[in-house]
Design a protein around this motif. Structure first.
Motif, mmCIF file in Angstrom:
data_model
loop_
_atom_site.group_PDB
_atom_site.id
_atom_site.type_symbol
_atom_site.label_atom_id
_atom_site.label_comp_id
_atom_site.label_asym_id
_atom_site.label_seq_id
_atom_site.Cartn_x
_atom_site.Cartn_y
_atom_site.Cartn_z
ATOM 1 N N THR A 20 0.834 -1.206 0.000
ATOM 2 C CA THR A 20 0.000 0.000 0.000
ATOM 3 C C THR A 20 0.865 1.252 0.000
ATOM 4 O O THR A 20 0.628 2.193 -0.762
ATOM 5 N N ARG A 32 -4.791 8.166 3.494
ATOM 6 C CA ARG A 32 -3.781 7.117 3.427
ATOM 7 C C ARG A 32 -2.376 7.677 3.351
ATOM 8 O O ARG A 32 -1.417 7.049 3.825
ATOM 9 N N MET A 48 -3.359 6.074 11.585
ATOM 10 C CA MET A 48 -3.785 4.805 10.995
ATOM 11 C C MET A 48 -3.494 3.694 12.001
ATOM 12 O O MET A 48 -2.375 3.599 12.520
#
Length: 241
Positions: A13, A39, A71
């Protein structure tokens, strides 16, 4: 070869949807997202929680004029509880799926229904913009590792959707899959994922992965119907203004 672990997919990711810059501060990785979304701007734990200083991470995020956003990944339940106690709220729980590329790839994909293209074409940018994916996220794509590509989806000889994917460690990850409202339920998302499997194999990879929010019933249903395995999840905690 088995499917990758959730820790490997966290790394994929990061490589395929990267921040503009990152450094360690107060025991957290601080990310400069430059408007590219949660993100690429969320802070993550970079070492033992006992040595981390949440206040230092908060100050760094304020200096970047970014929301106070963390996160939370697998195994970080203690940090999750600490942020909860500090008034942070859960936002956007996310699922991560994966499948072997050869299980997704098909040789009978109609030639014009899912076309690899990169740099992004104007029509791709327009479709992304219609779905709320603006220039800052396009810049995230430009920063991503290689190999990478966009996919233009067409239906009835009209542009109908687009997506982006990049590969790291032999694992491609599909991002920003957007189908225009008038063309949904036409199988375009499914064809795009079949093309993703084909593209991955052609570029020497072995696995296709994808991320979607847990609230997106249509996307979760699509990936499950394709036989993709739910590998794990993460979520964010944000401090209300």
């Amino acid at each position: 070869m088995s499917l990758p672990s959730i820790q490997t997919l966290y790394d994929v990711t990061e490589a395929t949807w990267p921040h503009a810059g990152a450094w360690n501060e107060g025991g957290f990785t601080i990310r400069d997202g430059q408007g590219g979304g949660k993100r690429v701007s969320a802070a993550t734990l970079a070492g033992p929680l006992a040595e981390a200083k949440i206040e230092t991470a908060e100050a760094a995020m304020r200096n970047l004029q970014q929301p106070l956003l963390f996160m939370l990944r697998a195994g970080e339940e203690d940090l999750d509880a600490e942020l909860d106690a500090r008034g942070y709220e859960v936002i956007d729980p996310v699922n991560i799926y994966a499948a072997k590329a050869d299980a997704l790839a098909r040789d009978d994909i109609p030639r014009t229904i899912a076309i690899p293209a990169w740099e992004p074409l104007r029509i791709m940018e327009e479709i992304w913009a219609a779905g709320g994916i603006g220039p800052a996220r396009i810049e995230v794509m430009r920063r991503a590792c290689t190999p990478k590509t966009g996919i233009v989806s067409r239906f009835n000889d009209q542009p109908a959707g687009t997506s982006f994917m990049a590969m790291s460690q032999g694992i491609s990850m599909v991002h920003a899959l957007e189908i225009l409202p008038g063309h949904r339920r036409s199988g375009l998302g499914r064809w795009a994922m079949h093309r993703a499997g084909q593209w991955t194999l052609k570029n020497g990879g072995h696995t296709v992965s994808v991320i979607c929010t847990q609230a997106n019933d249509a996307a979760n249903g699509l990936y499950q119907s394709l036989g993709m395995s739910l590998i794990g999840a993460y979520h964010y905690r944000i401090k209300p203004e």
